[in-house]
Design an enzyme around this catalytic site. Sequence first.
Site: not given
Length: 424
Positions: A13, A17, A41, A144, A296, A298, A329, A412-413
């Site tokens: 998480d 993505g 993602h 197997r 996936t 929630g 952020d 990432g912002t």
Amino acid sequence: MGVTIVLGSQWGDEGKGKITDMLAQEATLCCRAAGGHNAGHTIVHGSTTYDFHILPSGLVSPSCVNLIGAGTVVHVPSFFKELTAIETKGLTTAGKRIFISDRAHVCFDLHSVVDGLEEAKLGGRKVGTTGKGIGPCYSDKAARRGVRVGEILDEPLFERKLRSLHAGYTARFGELDYDVEEELARFKEYRQRLGPYIVDQLAFLQKYKEASNTLVEGANALMLDLDHGTYPFVTSSSTGLGGAVQALSLNPTSITSIIGVVKAYTTRVGSGPFPSEQLNEFGDKLQGVGKEFGVTTGRRRRCGWFDMVLCRYSQAINHYTALNLTKLDVLDDFDEIKVGVAYILPDGTRTENTMPADPEILEKVKVEYVTLPGWKTKTMGIKKYEDLPPNARAYIEYIERGLGGVPVKWIGTGPARDDMIARE
């Protein structure tokens, strides 16, 4: 040219993505190496939000071919449902750009039923699986007795093997809430539809060998790895660098970069030890501001401060050449921000670089924190590193130093596709 591998560095998480989407715009081929439809993602592309699970998120790029590799487990109904969903949202060529290794394994509805029964037996020591059947499917693979994707095309063989799985689980658990005849009937339809998607992986990859710019998209993360994660509270596949090399038959000398995606704090879904977890107002604030719910399942994600010990351990196993720090952020409104820099083990030993293998010990460690000043300024949407508040830059550079100088190349912002700083 060469191979770029994107891997989760914590418990999943982390927001893989977005960087995968960005790098896929230049990629010839994007491959999933492990996991199944338990992965999640989210990609915000323009005004459209895509949720990917089993499909590689390289499908967002109209020129990128995508492969679900041999190390994965494929729930066929989810494959078609997800493919239809993204085609409906405008990715109309996706069905012509997605292929599945004939050596990947089939995850049945039967596996999902068994997953629930196995979790129930664990009582208070539940692993906290997604309930998607991933663990039982990998168990059948290791024993197997699993069914490979290529075997779907051989109806008598496929029917015999699925009936055998059903008989084995019935002998173990008694009568199941499952109808094997219904699943066999569904695969009569899938058999016709699947043919064009199934490929001999090695022959397929050799077509792209010479001039390929290949992107490998990791699922889950290192701390959920079957060998190196917080076992047994892990997934059932090899989620690290070694798993990617094995599943896709990669030439290690062709790997040009290994990107570790790491959240600016730490989250975890499901059961298991989590040393830096904050069961207080700080954890609640991280959860609320960060909108920390699993793509996936929630489920509400557990939240805590950035754990440098965990990330050093992750770095030592995956050998990252660069980092993508996400969700900076979310920390904008904190007066102070803590970073876990060492563990004090129950016997008094202090460690900075490794995680105890025993989950009982890991649950009892005391975390030593360093407190850094917050920046109390909005960073959402900032595109240039020099435009970040000084204390935000100091936080990023502290993490870089703590991880031995591995550069934080992307930051990432915000949730939008363009909310990303790319540092030179």
